[in-house]
Design a protein around this motif. Structure first.
Motif, PDB file in Angstrom:
ATOM      1  N   GLY A  89      38.299  -9.390 -25.902  1.00 48.59           N
ATOM      2  CA  GLY A  89      39.580  -9.016 -26.001  1.00 48.59           C
ATOM      3  C   GLY A  89      40.864  -9.804 -26.271  1.00 48.59           C
ATOM      4  N   ASN A  90      41.189 -10.834 -25.999  1.00 48.86           N
ATOM      5  CA  ASN A  90      42.422 -11.645 -26.554  1.00 48.86           C
ATOM      6  C   ASN A  90      41.959 -13.089 -27.315  1.00 48.86           C
ATOM      7  OD1 ASN A  90      44.311 -10.909 -24.552  1.00 48.86           O
ATOM      8  ND2 ASN A  90      43.858 -11.682 -22.543  1.00 48.86           N
ATOM      9  N   LEU A  91      40.918 -13.338 -27.126  1.00 45.26           N
ATOM     10  CA  LEU A  91      40.607 -14.479 -27.940  1.00 45.26           C
ATOM     11  C   LEU A  91      39.942 -14.004 -29.188  1.00 45.26           C
ATOM     12  CD1 LEU A  91      39.495 -17.638 -27.876  1.00 45.26           C
ATOM     13  CD2 LEU A  91      37.056 -16.865 -28.041  1.00 45.26           C
ATOM     14  N   VAL A  92      41.701 -14.048 -30.621  1.00 44.12           N
ATOM     15  CA  VAL A  92      41.083 -14.250 -31.833  1.00 44.12           C
ATOM     16  C   VAL A  92      40.797 -15.146 -32.508  1.00 44.12           C
ATOM     17  CG1 VAL A  92      42.771 -13.690 -33.816  1.00 44.12           C
ATOM     18  CG2 VAL A  92      43.047 -12.593 -31.820  1.00 44.12           C
ATOM     19  N   LEU A  93      39.351 -15.439 -33.261  1.00 39.29           N
ATOM     20  CA  LEU A  93      39.331 -15.746 -34.362  1.00 39.29           C
ATOM     21  C   LEU A  93      40.024 -16.348 -35.562  1.00 39.29           C
ATOM     22  CD1 LEU A  93      35.279 -16.217 -33.578  1.00 39.29           C
ATOM     23  CD2 LEU A  93      37.340 -17.208 -32.526  1.00 39.29           C
ATOM     24  N   ASN A  94      40.703 -17.291 -35.821  1.00 42.97           N
ATOM     25  CA  ASN A  94      40.801 -17.323 -36.901  1.00 42.97           C
ATOM     26  C   ASN A  94      40.306 -17.588 -37.803  1.00 42.97           C
ATOM     27  OD1 ASN A  94      43.204 -17.131 -38.987  1.00 42.97           O
ATOM     28  ND2 ASN A  94      43.876 -18.495 -38.509  1.00 42.97           N
ATOM     29  N   LEU A  95      39.179 -17.359 -38.759  1.00 49.41           N
ATOM     30  CA  LEU A  95      38.274 -18.039 -39.298  1.00 49.41           C
ATOM     31  C   LEU A  95      38.327 -17.735 -41.046  1.00 49.41           C
ATOM     32  CD1 LEU A  95      34.689 -18.472 -38.714  1.00 49.41           C
ATOM     33  CD2 LEU A  95      35.017 -15.843 -39.489  1.00 49.41           C
ATOM     34  N   TRP A  96      38.474 -19.266 -41.675  1.00 54.74           N
ATOM     35  CA  TRP A  96      38.728 -19.109 -42.645  1.00 54.74           C
ATOM     36  C   TRP A  96      37.559 -19.947 -43.325  1.00 54.74           C
ATOM     37  CZ3 TRP A  96      43.809 -22.577 -44.570  1.00 54.74           C
ATOM     38  CH2 TRP A  96      45.154 -22.158 -43.200  1.00 54.74           C
ATOM     39  N   ASP A  97      36.591 -18.607 -44.229  1.00 51.92           N
ATOM     40  CA  ASP A  97      35.933 -18.855 -44.849  1.00 51.92           C
ATOM     41  C   ASP A  97      36.391 -20.129 -46.512  1.00 51.92           C
ATOM     42  OD1 ASP A  97      33.314 -19.312 -46.525  1.00 51.92           O
ATOM     43  OD2 ASP A  97      32.763 -16.736 -46.563  1.00 51.92           O
ATOM     44  N   CYS A  98      35.961 -20.874 -46.131  1.00 48.67           N
ATOM     45  CA  CYS A  98      35.991 -21.723 -47.399  1.00 48.67           C
ATOM     46  C   CYS A  98      35.344 -22.315 -48.540  1.00 48.67           C
ATOM     47  CB  CYS A  98      36.897 -23.170 -47.295  1.00 48.67           C
ATOM     48  SG  CYS A  98      37.870 -23.503 -46.038  1.00 48.67           S
ATOM     49  N   GLY A  99      35.533 -21.294 -49.925  1.00 41.84           N
ATOM     50  CA  GLY A  99      34.926 -22.001 -51.419  1.00 41.84           C
ATOM     51  C   GLY A  99      34.476 -23.053 -51.674  1.00 41.84           C
ATOM     52  N   GLY A 100      33.045 -23.639 -51.891  1.00 39.83           N
ATOM     53  CA  GLY A 100      32.377 -24.472 -52.119  1.00 39.83           C
ATOM     54  C   GLY A 100      32.221 -24.947 -52.882  1.00 39.83           C
ATOM     55  N   GLN A 101      32.653 -24.314 -54.492  1.00 42.64           N
ATOM     56  CA  GLN A 101      32.482 -24.702 -55.601  1.00 42.64           C
ATOM     57  C   GLN A 101      33.447 -26.373 -55.623  1.00 42.64           C
ATOM     58  OE1 GLN A 101      33.385 -21.855 -54.830  1.00 42.64           O
ATOM     59  NE2 GLN A 101      32.962 -20.419 -56.382  1.00 42.64           N
ATOM     60  N   GLU A 102      33.279 -26.909 -56.628  1.00 42.82           N
ATOM     61  CA  GLU A 102      33.601 -28.145 -56.952  1.00 42.82           C
ATOM     62  C   GLU A 102      35.333 -28.211 -57.039  1.00 42.82           C
ATOM     63  OE1 GLU A 102      32.623 -32.995 -59.023  1.00 42.82           O
ATOM     64  OE2 GLU A 102      31.240 -30.946 -58.925  1.00 42.82           O
ATOM     65  N   ALA A 103      35.904 -27.501 -57.587  1.00 37.90           N
ATOM     66  CA  ALA A 103      37.386 -27.022 -57.967  1.00 37.90           C
ATOM     67  C   ALA A 103      38.317 -27.012 -56.860  1.00 37.90           C
ATOM     68  CB  ALA A 103      37.803 -25.957 -58.943  1.00 37.90           C
ATOM     69  N   PHE A 104      37.545 -26.267 -55.328  1.00 42.00           N
ATOM     70  CA  PHE A 104      38.585 -25.772 -55.049  1.00 42.00           C
ATOM     71  C   PHE A 104      37.354 -26.664 -53.498  1.00 42.00           C
ATOM     72  CE2 PHE A 104      36.668 -21.029 -56.160  1.00 42.00           C
ATOM     73  CZ  PHE A 104      38.160 -20.771 -56.509  1.00 42.00           C
ATOM     74  N   MET A 105      36.854 -27.759 -53.815  1.00 44.73           N
ATOM     75  CA  MET A 105      36.731 -28.616 -52.499  1.00 44.73           C
ATOM     76  C   MET A 105      37.499 -29.415 -52.658  1.00 44.73           C
ATOM     77  SD  MET A 105      34.055 -27.832 -50.120  1.00 44.73           S
ATOM     78  CE  MET A 105      33.049 -29.076 -49.592  1.00 44.73           C
TER      79      MET A 105
END
Length: 303
Positions: A67-83
């Motif tokens: 109901g009230n709990l919202v998971l703000n999920l950040w799925d971070c790409g793991g390619q070297e440039a992004f990291m």
């Protein structure tokens, strides 16, 4: 005098912010982050995750939970440039206000040194920006390891990661998308984010006593993750909760493919009766009793 309407509005906004929890999902490209997210939150089955592409930069998703709990999920790409980017130009944006860091390691990775380097960079950024964040490490793709070696390999990795993570404490799980271990890990992680979990458990104990159940499980309705349980009679299988999550979720998905809606389920034999039914707008409940003579109608009325 302060404006009472403004004060109430501020309190409501603060409360809503408190119910929104930022969860970082990190790890190198190909470690299985998006696959596990899709199985738990997007109703994928394991074999369908093969068609998922690599995550580009950061994928945001808001998952309403209980109901009230919202998971703000950040799925971070793991390619070297992004990291590299996450630790430099995006550092404050990525690592501020984090409640939970989930770092995924591919158990078969041949670049363990590089994996640990990125993990250490994550820990440093977390310590600087969100020192109270909880850290979880998932040793993933364990199905690729020979069965008789899994436990030992997991223990070695766990010991290494715990030592490496100091002064932060990390909790480690052995996971695979092909069995119930994924549900075990994510149930434990989400459990840490539920604000009133002790009250929930106390109420569930009370309910179990009233209906004279051996055990009562509470599942989140969309994901079927176990969020609370009450046990009045000991059971030998310590993995039963996540097995049940996995089985019922698969059955629920099969119902959807036939354009049927899953509502409730009853399983019984000469030794027990188990009832699964809608409990609240956000939960299902499972009640297990060894009184196999108990009528379905009586239990469903109690639920």
């Amino acid at each position: 005098f302060s404006n009472p309407v403004r004060r109430v509005s501020t309190l409501r906004r603060t409360r809503l912010q408190n119910m929104k929890k930022k969860v970082l999902l990190m790890g190198k490209s190909g470690s299985g982050k998006t696959s596990m997210r899709s199985i738990i939150f997007a109703n994928y089955i394991a074999r369908d995750t093969r068609r998922l592409g690599a995550t580009i930069d950061v994928e945001h998703s808001h998952v309403r939970f209980l109901g009230n709990l919202v998971l703000n999920l950040w799925d971070c790409g793991g390619q070297e440039a992004f990291m590299e980017n996450y630790f430099t130009s995006q550092r404050d944006n990525i690592f501020k206000n984090v409640e939970v860091l989930i770092y995924v390691f591919d158990v078969e990775s041949r670049e363990m040194e590089r994996d640990m380097h990125y993990y250490q960079s994550c820990l440093e950024a977390i310590l600087q920006n969100s020192p109270d964040a909880k850290v979880f490490c998932l040793i993933h793709k364990m199905d690729l390891v020979q069965e008789d070696q899994r436990h030992q390999i997991f223990l070695e990795r766990k010991q290494e990661l715990k030592k490496f993570s100091l002064p932060l404490e990390c909790v480690c799980f052995s996971t695979s998308i092909w069995d119930e271990t994924l549900y075990k890990a994510w149930s434990s992680i989400v459990y840490q984010l539920i604000p009133n979990v002790k009250q929930l458990e106390s109420n569930l104990d009370h309910f179990a006593e009233i209906v004279e159940a051996d055990e009562v499980l509470l599942f989140e309705r969309a994901t079927f993750l176990v969020i609370s349980q009450s046990m009045r009679k000991k059971h030998g299988d310590v993995h039963r909760f996540e097995k049940i999550s996995n089985i019922i979720k698969q059955f629920k998905l099969s119902c959807s493919k036939l354009q049927a809606q899953f509502q409730c389920m009853e399983v019984r034999n000469s030794r027990f009766a188990a009832f699964v039914d809608v409990f609240t707008s956000n939960t299902y409940v499972m009640v297990i009793t060894s009184d196999a003579a108990l009528s379905s109608a009586a239990m469903l009325v109690n639920i």
